[in-house]
Design a protein around this motif. Sequence first.
Motif, PDB file in Angstrom:
ATOM      1  N   GLY A 247       0.783  -1.234   0.000  1.00 29.71           N
ATOM      2  CA  GLY A 247       0.000   0.000   0.000  1.00 29.71           C
ATOM      3  C   GLY A 247       0.810   1.277   0.000  1.00 29.71           C
ATOM      4  O   GLY A 247       0.241   2.376  -0.101  1.00 29.71           O
ATOM      5  N   PHE A 248       2.146   1.173   0.080  1.00 32.30           N
ATOM      6  CA  PHE A 248       2.962   2.389   0.125  1.00 32.30           C
ATOM      7  C   PHE A 248       3.071   3.000  -1.270  1.00 32.30           C
ATOM      8  O   PHE A 248       3.516   2.347  -2.215  1.00 32.30           O
ATOM      9  CB  PHE A 248       4.357   2.088   0.664  1.00 32.30           C
ATOM     10  N   GLU A 249       2.671   4.276  -1.388  1.00 32.36           N
ATOM     11  CA  GLU A 249       2.786   5.028  -2.635  1.00 32.36           C
ATOM     12  C   GLU A 249       3.227   6.449  -2.305  1.00 32.36           C
ATOM     13  O   GLU A 249       2.899   6.981  -1.244  1.00 32.36           O
ATOM     14  CB  GLU A 249       1.457   5.070  -3.395  1.00 32.36           C
ATOM     15  N   PHE A 250       3.963   7.059  -3.230  1.00 36.15           N
ATOM     16  CA  PHE A 250       4.418   8.435  -3.020  1.00 36.15           C
ATOM     17  C   PHE A 250       4.813   9.034  -4.361  1.00 36.15           C
ATOM     18  O   PHE A 250       5.444   8.372  -5.182  1.00 36.15           O
ATOM     19  CB  PHE A 250       5.623   8.466  -2.072  1.00 36.15           C
ATOM     20  N   ASN A 251       4.406  10.264  -4.593  1.00 41.87           N
ATOM     21  CA  ASN A 251       4.944  11.032  -5.716  1.00 41.87           C
ATOM     22  C   ASN A 251       4.956  12.502  -5.317  1.00 41.87           C
ATOM     23  O   ASN A 251       4.497  12.858  -4.226  1.00 41.87           O
ATOM     24  CB  ASN A 251       4.168  10.795  -7.022  1.00 41.87           C
ATOM     25  N   SER A 252       5.500  13.337  -6.156  1.00 46.34           N
ATOM     26  CA  SER A 252       5.512  14.764  -5.844  1.00 46.34           C
ATOM     27  C   SER A 252       5.206  15.556  -7.102  1.00 46.34           C
ATOM     28  O   SER A 252       5.119  15.009  -8.198  1.00 46.34           O
ATOM     29  CB  SER A 252       6.855  15.191  -5.241  1.00 46.34           C
ATOM     30  N   TRP A 253       5.042  16.849  -6.923  1.00 50.79           N
ATOM     31  CA  TRP A 253       4.586  17.709  -8.003  1.00 50.79           C
ATOM     32  C   TRP A 253       5.683  18.606  -8.543  1.00 50.79           C
ATOM     33  O   TRP A 253       6.616  18.956  -7.835  1.00 50.79           O
ATOM     34  CB  TRP A 253       3.501  18.651  -7.493  1.00 50.79           C
ATOM     35  N   PHE A 254       5.513  19.006  -9.791  1.00 47.51           N
ATOM     36  CA  PHE A 254       6.157  20.211 -10.322  1.00 47.51           C
ATOM     37  C   PHE A 254       5.016  21.116 -10.760  1.00 47.51           C
ATOM     38  O   PHE A 254       4.256  20.782 -11.669  1.00 47.51           O
ATOM     39  CB  PHE A 254       7.082  19.897 -11.491  1.00 47.51           C
ATOM     40  N   ALA A 255       4.867  22.240 -10.083  1.00 51.58           N
ATOM     41  CA  ALA A 255       3.791  23.184 -10.384  1.00 51.58           C
ATOM     42  C   ALA A 255       4.373  24.572 -10.581  1.00 51.58           C
ATOM     43  O   ALA A 255       5.420  24.911 -10.028  1.00 51.58           O
ATOM     44  CB  ALA A 255       2.761  23.205  -9.260  1.00 51.58           C
TER      45      ALA A 255
END
Length: 325
Positions: A247-255
């Motif tokens: 269940g571990f998920e992670f992402n990040s943004w470029f905004a």
Amino acid sequence: MSTPTRRFALALLAGLCACSLAQAQGAWPSRPIRMIVPLAAGSAVDNAARIVVQKMGQNVGQSIVIDNRPGAAGLIGAGEVAKAAPDGYTLGGFNDSIMTMLPNMHAKMPWDIVKDFEPVSLVATVEWGLVVPTDAPEKSAADLVAVARKSPGQVNYGSGGNGSPQHIAMALFASQAGVQMKHVPYKGATQAAMGVAGKEVDAAFQGIATVSALVKGGKLRLIGVTTPKRMPQFPDVPTVSESGLPGFEFNSWFAIMAPAGTPKEVVQRLSAEVAKALADPEVRDKLNAQGLTPRGTTPEELGTAMRAQLAKYGALIKANNITAE
């Protein structure tokens, strides 16, 4: 001058001013644009920004210059954007740490992410991976968890600074795995990646865009990705979820953000130019090759997502007792 004549003159003057303003706004951009990236050169956001703004600059007929201002996990560079003239010639290329994590970790922020900025567009999401030195014994996330359980507090990990996405990702990983790990903050994500390659630290979560070249060049070993499914670029690398932490998920943004008060017409034009750049197959291929997923949103959609993420990370950070100090 009679009253009717005076009124006519004032009306004419107001009309001329309005026309001049409209012409000035319509002429945007008439000179180069600066995008402040409050992160180190070579970071995932920096890599994505350079790909996208090059195409945007070509399309609008003006160069968009990247100005890297790393330090304090992004607080300093973001502050420069907040204080800049709201004329469309200074923008911010932010990750979601700056937008939605740091504001939840500091009692006194030097700026307000909601009040001091105008959302422009979510450009791309940065997909993440777990890396270790190439000759490390760990071959999977499960191996890292096993070592950390055997030696509590002895396994250390690098990050781009207190409160950075690397910090949050590994702190959540350790919390979910029920292990203790030692945090070693660096000045930026790139430095943290090099810290793993140089065996200064044992592991790190990093944006794929930051470490892809190091992995392919044999400087780092990628032992897990944080996506729901395996990534096409690394089909032999298991997800963290399937290899030790379900269940571990992670992402990040470029905004892209602009200073508060930037004319609405300019913000809308910028958002449209982002969408136009992301529609280019070459741009999309370059982003995908670095582990980024092209997005593109309206300013309103980014604002809504940002506020939701602020609330989400606020709860996570409080529950895991994560601080920026």
